[in-house]
Design a protein around this motif. Structure first.
Motif, PDB file in Angstrom:
ATOM      1  N   GLN A 132     -10.840   6.105   6.961  1.00  0.00           N
ATOM      2  CA  GLN A 132     -12.158   5.490   6.290  1.00  0.00           C
ATOM      3  C   GLN A 132     -12.676   6.148   4.987  1.00  0.00           C
ATOM      4  O   GLN A 132     -13.134   5.774   4.064  1.00  0.00           O
ATOM      5  CB  GLN A 132     -13.048   5.508   7.472  1.00  0.00           C
ATOM      6  CG  GLN A 132     -14.364   4.609   6.797  1.00  0.00           C
ATOM      7  CD  GLN A 132     -15.556   4.493   8.115  1.00  0.00           C
ATOM      8  OE1 GLN A 132     -15.863   5.671   8.696  1.00  0.00           O
ATOM      9  NE2 GLN A 132     -16.103   3.541   8.288  1.00  0.00           N
TER      10      GLN A 132
ATOM     11  N   CYS B 205      -9.097   1.594   2.666  1.00  0.00           N
ATOM     12  CA  CYS B 205      -8.768   1.158   3.834  1.00  0.00           C
ATOM     13  C   CYS B 205      -9.738   0.205   4.622  1.00  0.00           C
ATOM     14  O   CYS B 205     -10.684   0.999   4.739  1.00  0.00           O
ATOM     15  CB  CYS B 205      -7.971   2.007   5.166  1.00  0.00           C
ATOM     16  SG  CYS B 205      -6.380   2.535   4.553  1.00  0.00           S
ATOM     17  N   THR B 206      -9.578  -0.710   4.863  1.00  0.00           N
ATOM     18  CA  THR B 206     -10.799  -1.532   5.617  1.00  0.00           C
ATOM     19  C   THR B 206     -10.652  -1.216   6.929  1.00  0.00           C
ATOM     20  O   THR B 206      -9.857  -0.789   7.457  1.00  0.00           O
ATOM     21  CB  THR B 206     -10.468  -3.146   5.253  1.00  0.00           C
ATOM     22  OG1 THR B 206      -9.235  -3.715   6.065  1.00  0.00           O
ATOM     23  CG2 THR B 206     -10.235  -3.743   3.949  1.00  0.00           C
TER      24      THR B 206
ATOM     25  N   ASP C 107     -10.626  -3.372   9.488  1.00  0.00           N
ATOM     26  CA  ASP C 107      -9.497  -4.020  10.008  1.00  0.00           C
ATOM     27  C   ASP C 107      -8.143  -3.531   9.926  1.00  0.00           C
ATOM     28  O   ASP C 107      -7.371  -3.615  10.852  1.00  0.00           O
ATOM     29  CB  ASP C 107      -9.484  -5.581   9.442  1.00  0.00           C
ATOM     30  CG  ASP C 107     -10.540  -6.532   9.948  1.00  0.00           C
ATOM     31  OD1 ASP C 107     -11.394  -6.249  10.919  1.00  0.00           O
ATOM     32  OD2 ASP C 107     -10.878  -7.448   9.168  1.00  0.00           O
TER      33      ASP C 107
ATOM     34  N   ARG D 185      -0.998  -2.243   2.201  1.00  0.00           N
ATOM     35  CA  ARG D 185      -2.088  -1.228   1.765  1.00  0.00           C
ATOM     36  C   ARG D 185      -1.179  -0.157   0.840  1.00  0.00           C
ATOM     37  O   ARG D 185      -1.894   0.057  -0.225  1.00  0.00           O
ATOM     38  CB  ARG D 185      -2.688  -0.513   2.855  1.00  0.00           C
ATOM     39  CG  ARG D 185      -3.377   0.749   2.395  1.00  0.00           C
ATOM     40  CD  ARG D 185      -4.464   0.575   1.425  1.00  0.00           C
ATOM     41  NE  ARG D 185      -5.180  -0.720   1.769  1.00  0.00           N
ATOM     42  CZ  ARG D 185      -6.082  -1.385   1.005  1.00  0.00           C
ATOM     43  NH1 ARG D 185      -6.254  -1.331  -0.205  1.00  0.00           N
ATOM     44  NH2 ARG D 185      -6.927  -2.503   1.725  1.00  0.00           N
TER      45      ARG D 185
END
Length: 131
Positions: A54, A59-60, A62, A83
Motif C-alpha cells: 500500500q 497497488c490497489t 483489490d 501490475r
C-alpha cells in the motif's frame, strides 16, 4: 497475541485500516475475544506485507487482497503480472518526463517550449508518428 491497537501501532497503520482490512477479508485477526481482535505473528507478517504494498501507492486494495489471499481466491500471479506491466509502462513515461525536464534545465533558451528547435523537432516527430 497483540490487540488491534498494538498491531496497528506495530505495523504503522490506523486501527480503522485494520478493521477495514478485516471486513474486506484481506487480513483477518487470529482470534476474537469478547468482541476484540487479536493478531499473532502470521497476521502481523501479512499486515506488514499489505502495508508495504500500500505504501508504494501503486497497488490497489483489490490487488493487495489477491496477493495476500493466495491461490484459493484466484490467479494472484496474473494480478502481479498485470501490475508489473503497468509499472514498466509508467517507468517508460517517467523516463521520458525526466529527459524533457532535464532538457528544459540545460536548454539555453529562455522559453524552451516556444523557442527550442530540438524540442520542436521531437514533438513534430511524435505528432507525425501517431496513427
Amino acid at each position: 497475541m497483540l490487540s488491534i491497537g498494538e498491531a496497528a501501532s506495530t505495523v504503522g497503520v490506523a486501527v480503522s485500516a485494520l478493521r477495514y482490512w478485516d471486513e474486506r477479508g484481506i487480513v483477518r485477526p487470529a482470534e476474537r475475544k469478547g468482541g476484540k481482535r487479536f493478531y499473532g505473528p502470521d497476521e502481523l507478517h501479512r499486515l506488514a506485507a499489505a502495508k508495504m504494498l500500500q505504501d508504494t501507492g501503486l497497488c490497489t486494495l483489490d490487488e493487495i487482497a489477491a496477493v495476500l489471499r493466495g491461490p484459493e481466491h484466484g490467479d494472484w500471479r496474473a494480478v502481479v503480472r498485470d501490475r508489473i506491466a503497468e509499472l514498466v509502462e509508467q517507468q517508460r513515461k517517467l523516463a521520458i518526463a525526466e529527459t524533457f525536464l532535464n532538457h528544459f534545465l540545460r536548454c539555453p533558451r529562455d522559453h524552451p517550449i516556444e523557442t527550442c528547435p530540438s524540442l520542436r523537432d521531437y514533438t513534430t516527430r511524435v505528432l507525425t508518428e501517431k496513427p
